[in-house]
Every structure is written in structure tokens, then in C-alpha cells.
Design a protein around this motif. Structure first.
Motif, short mmCIF file in Angstrom:
data_model
loop_
_atom_site.label_atom_id
_atom_site.label_comp_id
_atom_site.label_asym_id
_atom_site.label_seq_id
_atom_site.Cartn_x
_atom_site.Cartn_y
_atom_site.Cartn_z
N GLY A 15 -0.26 -7.78 6.00
CA GLY A 15 0.88 -6.96 5.57
C GLY A 15 0.47 -5.93 4.53
N ASP A 16 1.43 -5.44 3.77
CA ASP A 16 1.20 -4.42 2.76
C ASP A 16 0.68 -5.10 1.49
OD1 ASP A 16 1.13 -2.20 1.19
OD2 ASP A 16 3.28 -1.72 1.32
N TYR A 17 -0.62 -5.39 1.49
CA TYR A 17 -1.21 -6.23 0.45
C TYR A 17 -1.25 -5.56 -0.92
CZ TYR A 17 -5.25 -3.60 2.16
OH TYR A 17 -6.10 -2.60 2.56
N LEU A 18 -1.09 -4.23 -1.00
CA LEU A 18 -1.12 -3.54 -2.30
C LEU A 18 0.25 -3.43 -2.95
CD1 LEU A 18 -3.63 -0.60 -1.73
CD2 LEU A 18 -3.98 -2.61 -3.14
N LYS A 19 1.28 -3.72 -2.19
CA LYS A 19 2.65 -3.48 -2.65
C LYS A 19 2.98 -4.23 -3.93
CE LYS A 19 7.39 -3.23 -0.87
NZ LYS A 19 8.28 -3.49 0.29
N LYS A 20 2.50 -5.48 -4.04
CA LYS A 20 2.88 -6.31 -5.19
C LYS A 20 1.88 -6.23 -6.34
CE LYS A 20 5.39 -9.68 -2.36
NZ LYS A 20 5.50 -11.11 -1.95
N VAL A 21 0.86 -5.37 -6.21
CA VAL A 21 -0.14 -5.26 -7.28
C VAL A 21 0.36 -4.30 -8.36
CG1 VAL A 21 -2.53 -4.65 -7.83
CG2 VAL A 21 -1.99 -5.69 -5.62
N ASP A 22 0.24 -4.73 -9.59
CA ASP A 22 0.68 -3.91 -10.73
C ASP A 22 -0.06 -2.56 -10.75
OD1 ASP A 22 0.12 -3.19 -13.85
OD2 ASP A 22 2.11 -4.08 -13.58
N GLU A 23 0.67 -1.49 -10.96
CA GLU A 23 0.08 -0.14 -10.94
C GLU A 23 -0.98 0.04 -12.01
OE1 GLU A 23 2.90 3.02 -10.90
OE2 GLU A 23 3.97 2.27 -9.15
N ASN A 24 -0.77 -0.58 -13.16
CA ASN A 24 -1.76 -0.47 -14.25
C ASN A 24 -3.08 -1.13 -13.86
OD1 ASN A 24 0.03 0.87 -15.99
ND2 ASN A 24 0.92 -1.07 -16.68
N LEU A 25 -2.96 -2.24 -13.11
CA LEU A 25 -4.16 -2.94 -12.63
C LEU A 25 -4.93 -2.06 -11.65
CD1 LEU A 25 -5.52 -5.69 -13.04
CD2 LEU A 25 -4.30 -6.52 -11.03
N LYS A 30 -10.39 -8.12 -10.58
CA LYS A 30 -9.01 -8.50 -10.87
C LYS A 30 -8.09 -8.16 -9.71
CE LYS A 30 -9.30 -8.30 -15.91
NZ LYS A 30 -8.80 -7.65 -17.15
N VAL A 31 -8.34 -7.01 -9.06
CA VAL A 31 -7.51 -6.59 -7.93
C VAL A 31 -7.72 -7.53 -6.75
CG1 VAL A 31 -7.07 -4.78 -6.23
CG2 VAL A 31 -7.37 -4.18 -8.63
N THR A 32 -8.98 -7.93 -6.53
CA THR A 32 -9.29 -8.79 -5.38
C THR A 32 -8.48 -10.08 -5.40
OG1 THR A 32 -11.55 -7.93 -5.23
CG2 THR A 32 -11.12 -10.05 -4.19
N SER A 33 -8.34 -10.68 -6.56
CA SER A 33 -7.59 -11.94 -6.65
C SER A 33 -6.12 -11.77 -6.28
CB SER A 33 -7.71 -12.52 -8.05
OG SER A 33 -7.09 -11.67 -9.00
N LYS A 34 -5.62 -10.53 -6.36
CA LYS A 34 -4.22 -10.25 -6.04
C LYS A 34 -4.00 -9.92 -4.56
CE LYS A 34 -2.98 -10.48 -10.40
NZ LYS A 34 -2.12 -11.58 -10.91
N ILE A 35 -5.05 -9.40 -3.91
CA ILE A 35 -4.88 -8.93 -2.53
C ILE A 35 -5.61 -9.81 -1.50
CG2 ILE A 35 -4.59 -6.54 -3.30
CD1 ILE A 35 -7.44 -5.98 -2.39
N SER A 36 -6.32 -10.83 -1.99
CA SER A 36 -7.07 -11.71 -1.08
C SER A 36 -6.94 -13.16 -1.54
CB SER A 36 -8.54 -11.31 -1.04
OG SER A 36 -9.30 -12.25 -0.30
N GLU A 37 -6.39 -13.99 -0.67
CA GLU A 37 -6.23 -15.41 -1.00
C GLU A 37 -7.14 -16.31 -0.17
OE1 GLU A 37 -2.12 -16.00 -0.24
OE2 GLU A 37 -1.45 -14.87 -1.99
N LYS A 38 -7.85 -15.71 0.80
CA LYS A 38 -8.73 -16.48 1.68
C LYS A 38 -10.10 -15.82 1.76
CE LYS A 38 -5.43 -16.17 4.74
NZ LYS A 38 -4.25 -16.01 3.88
N ALA A 39 -11.11 -16.59 2.17
CA ALA A 39 -12.47 -16.06 2.27
C ALA A 39 -13.23 -16.81 3.36
CB ALA A 39 -13.19 -16.19 0.93
N LEU A 40 -14.20 -16.12 3.99
CA LEU A 40 -15.07 -16.77 4.96
C LEU A 40 -15.97 -17.76 4.24
CD1 LEU A 40 -16.21 -13.72 7.15
CD2 LEU A 40 -14.53 -15.46 7.74
#
Length: 454
Positions: free
Chosen positions: A69-79, A87-97
Motif C-alpha cells: 500500500g501507500d507505505y509513506l503515508k503514515k511517516v512523519d514529514e520531519n522524519l 529511522k525511515v526503514t523501521s516505519k515503512i518495512s515490517e518484514k525482511a528476507l
């Protein structure tokens, strides 16, 4: 645009798959012969399962999966404005290979602890992914073949893993491999007696690079990590450690008199070395290598690494060790484990270089039915069904030949695939069969063909 694949990944031809399967099957058979049971885990895990388990370098090499989905939508603009990727990765990615098979296995043990009979001996053969720089023998997607035992502190497990390595490499014809062994307690003891216990990870990571960057490179890295020149001078004998395994054990025992943990490591290693020497190895040799550290944070006892036969330039083709507290990170305390891994891709390259794949053949039909007459196709398919029911690999050339050239094409197909028996016609239950090895052509019934081929 020309089609392509990502760097560090590969396509495999039928021949390459057959060779890889030969290695897989040899390892799998040995695993099961030693009493290990198979499991599988998902290709990707929750990021929280993987992150922080492999050290800083390992965390950087984990492939993260973007949220849907729109993974950037909920990320704080200041971040976003700070452009701090971690810091951004932890907000837009919850899974990993998955990075390896060991941490997912620890998660599996904790999650299924009530269904498992301990000690639990498992093997797992699946791909893993690392965002590494591709080079010879190092890929971003590759298979690991792991065997682990959890729920036992017995040193007989360490002895058995040395035997398992020896068994597999002997069966593959890789004679002359060197199984290097060390113990993390010895490394901790050395750090203790030189007064650098607080720098244990930095010390072991640098020491592990001795064969790659030499003594000067290791000393430089230790100094950069804050280990004093006086401490480094105390471990100088390690840089030229030689003699038999028994000689090395005696030297270590003298060096570690001031460390209880270090002496325990020497005692553990002596038990393994003595028993392996008593049992004997088929084609490999066991070598105590005190510089062997392996940077992974979870090893607490034995450490293994396997070197290819002398003369083959290749990194390690296997490795592993004991981890007394790995499941503790997921809430299950006091479950000791020990395991090893086979580096399939590097083993493949070594075997290719040494010409050890001569006996590997591609899957192919034993009997090929040529297709010169559409009216005979159904009878041929029925005959093929009977052959397959008798476990005889069979097929019919799919396209009907409407010219001499097309008939020649079918004969060429049979020759190129080295098919042993070719059926040209089927009429009233009678088959015309040619033995491609001898050139002899005979007429027989289906039952007679089955008996002949079997």
C-alpha cells in the motif's frame, strides 16, 4: 530493453540443477542417516525476528521488504526531511528476507516448543538472501543446508558434527577438506587475560580476519577499536600458532591459566579433539585454529569452519558452532544448541573446479516414441502410460513429422538426449524398437519391451 536478473542471483540450466540436486541429495541422505528431521520456515520473517541478531554488519545486509500500500503515508514529514534511512526503514518495512536459517530456527523452536521432543535434531535446506557485494562464491541469493541439535549440552554433539562434515565431503569426493575448530570460551579467556574483556567482539572480529589481511592488518584494526598495544603484544603468539592439535591445546592451557572460562574452553576442545582422533576421519582433517572467531554474535562454545582442499581458492564451504542462549532472545531460556551449515554454492564451484561431477546425469526418458503417424499417437500414449506405471521414464515426441527433415529432427532429438530405446511404430500391439546403443532393431510386444527395459 534486454531482460536481465539482479546482481548476485543466477539462472540454473538443467545440467546445473542436476549437479546441484546431486549435492542436495548427498547432504540430505547424510542428515537423515545421522538422525536429523526436516523442517521449513517462511522465506521472510518479521524484521524484529532478524534485526539485532547478526551484529551491525549483518543488519546492513538484511533485505528489507516494503510494506504494501501507500507505505509513506503514515511517516512523519520531519522524519522524511531528515533523510535518516535507518529511522525511515523501521516505519515503512515490517518484514525482511531471512539472512540465514539459524535465527528462524530459534524462532521456530520457541514457537513450537510444546510440539517438539528434545533434544531436537533438525535439518533445513532452503535459500537465504544477503545484500552483499557479489563476487566469486558469494551471492545475494543462495542455499544453506543446516543441521542443528537443540536441548543438549553434550560435547558428543560437537564430535558428531565433525563426523557429519567428514561423511558428506567424503561422499562428494571432496577429499582433503580441513575442518577448523575453535571455542568461543577460549577467545573470551584470551580477551580476559590481556585485559580486553570489554572489547571481546572487536577483538574476535579482527582476529578472524588474520588469513585475509595478515598480522599487520589485524593489529591495525585492533588499535583502531581501542585495544591497547600492550594487550596486543600479549596475544602475539597467536599470530604464528603452530604444531599439532595437542601442542596447541597445551600452549593455550599455559596461556589461559588466569581465566577459568578460557580453561573450560580448552577442556571442551580437548574432549572433541581426543574423541575425533580415536574414532578417525575418512578424508577430512581436524585442525585447531585459534584465530577462528566468526563474527556472528550468537556463538558461545565450539566454532567450526571448513576449508576446501588445498590448491582450490575458495572461502569457507561450511561453518557453525554452539549457541547456549540463542532461543533466549525469543523468551525460551536455558536451551543449548549446536549446528553446522554447508555452503552449497561454494561446494558446487569447488566440485566443478576439481571435475567431480562426471557421474551426474540429466533426467531423461529411457524410452522415446517417435511421432511419424498421427493415427498411432493414441496407441503410443497408452503404451507410455503402461511403461510409466512400471516406473520406466517414457515420452512421445509431441509434433507429428510431415517430412523427412522433420523425421530426422526427431532422431536427432533422441541422439542429443542420449535416449537408450526408441519406438518408431506401434500397430496391433506390436512395437518396433531400436536400441540406440547397439543399433539393433527388434519387434516385440509391450510386455516384452517392459521386461527388456527393466
Amino acid at each position: 530493453m534486454k531482460p536481465g536478473i539482479p546482481k548476485g542471483t543466477r539462472d540454473f540450466s538443467s545440467t546445473e540443477v542436476a549437479k546441484r540436486n546431486y549435492i542436495f541429495n548427498t547432504i540430505k541422505h547424510s542428515f537423515e542417516n545421522f538422525g536429523f528431521q526436516p523442517i521449513e520456515t517462511p522465506s521472510f520473517e518479521n524484521s524484529s525476528t532478524l534485526m539485532g541478531k547478526y551484529g551491525e554488519e549483518g543488519d546492513r545486509l538484511i533485505f528489507k521488504i516494503l510494506n504494501s500500500g501507500d507505505y509513506l503515508k503514515k511517516v512523519d514529514e520531519n522524519l522524511l526531511a531528515d533523510k535518516n534511512s535507518q529511522k525511515v526503514t523501521s516505519k515503512i518495512s515490517e518484514k525482511a528476507l531471512r539472512y540465514d536459517l539459524t535465527v528462524p530456527f530459534a524462532r521456530y523452536v520457541v514457537q513450537h516448543q510444546n510440539e517438539i521432543t528434545f533434544p531436537f535434531k533438525r535439518y533445513q535446506i532452503q535459500p537465504v538472501w544477503r545484500a552483499d557485494r557479489p563476487q566469486k562464491g558469494r551471492f545475494r541469493e543462495f542455499y544453506q543446508c543446516d543441521a542443528d541439535v537443540v536441548g543438549s549440552t553434550s560435547l558428543w554433539q560437537e564430535v558428531e558434527f565433525v563426523q557429519l562434515y567428514d561423511t558428506v565431503f567424503s561422499k562428494l569426493g571432496l577429499n582433503g577438506t580441513t575442518i577448523k575448530i575453535n571455542n568461543r570460551k577460549i577467545l573470551s579467556g584470551i580477551a580476559e587475560v590481556i585485559g580486553a574483556s570489554d572489547k571481546l567482539i572487536d577483538f574476535t572480529v579482527a582476529l578472524d580476519k588474520l588469513d585475509k589481511i595478515g598480522k599487520d592488518g589485524v593489529v591495525k584494526e585492533m588499535l583502531e577499536k581501542g585495544i591497547s598495544a600492550e594487550a596486543i603484544e600479549k596475544v602475539d603468539p597467536l599470530f604464528n600458532f603452530s604444531g599439532s592439535n595437542q601442542d596447541k591445546l597445551a600452549s593455550l592451557e599455559a596461556m589461559l591459566q588466569g581465566s577459568e572460562e578460557g580453561l573450560q574452553g580448552v577442556a571442551d576442545l580437548r574432549t572433541v579433539v581426543d574423541n575425533v582422533e580415536s574414532i578417525g576421519l575418512d578424508s577430512a582433517s581436524l585442525e585447531l585454529d585459534v584465530t577462528l572467531a566468526r563474527g556472528l554474535n550468537y556463538y558461545t562454545g565450539a566454532i567450526y569452519e571448513v576449508a576446501a582442499p588445498e590448491g582450490v581458492k575458495m572461502g569457507s564451504i561450511g561453518g557453525g558452532g554452539r549457541y547456549d542462549d540463542l532461543t533466549g532472545i525469543f523468551g525460551l531460556k536455558d536451551v543449548s544448541g549446536v549446528g553446522i551449515s554447508f555452503g552449497l554454492d561454494r561446494i558446487y564451484l569447488v566440485m566443478e573446479e576439481l571435475g567431480l561431477f562426471e557421474a551426474v546425469e540429466l533426467p531423461k526418458p529411457k524410452v522415446l516414441f517417435l511421432n511419424f503417424d498421427e493415427n498411432e499417437s493414441l496407441d503410443k500414449i497408452k503404451a507410455i502410460k503402461a511403461l510409466r506405471q512400471n516406473n520406466i521414464k517414457s515420452e512421445m515426441y509431441p509434433d507429428v513429422a510431415s517430412s523427412n527433415n522433420q523425421q530426422k529432427k526427431q532422431w536427432k532429438y533422441a541422439t542429443n538426449r542420449e535416449i537408450e530405446f526408441v519406438v518408431t511404430t506401434v500397430e496391433n500391439g506390436t512395437l518396433v524398437v531400436k536400441n540406440m546403443s547397439t543399433g539393433e532393431q527388434t519387434t516385440c510386444s509391450l510386455d516384452e519391451l517392459i521386461n527388456k527395459v527393466q
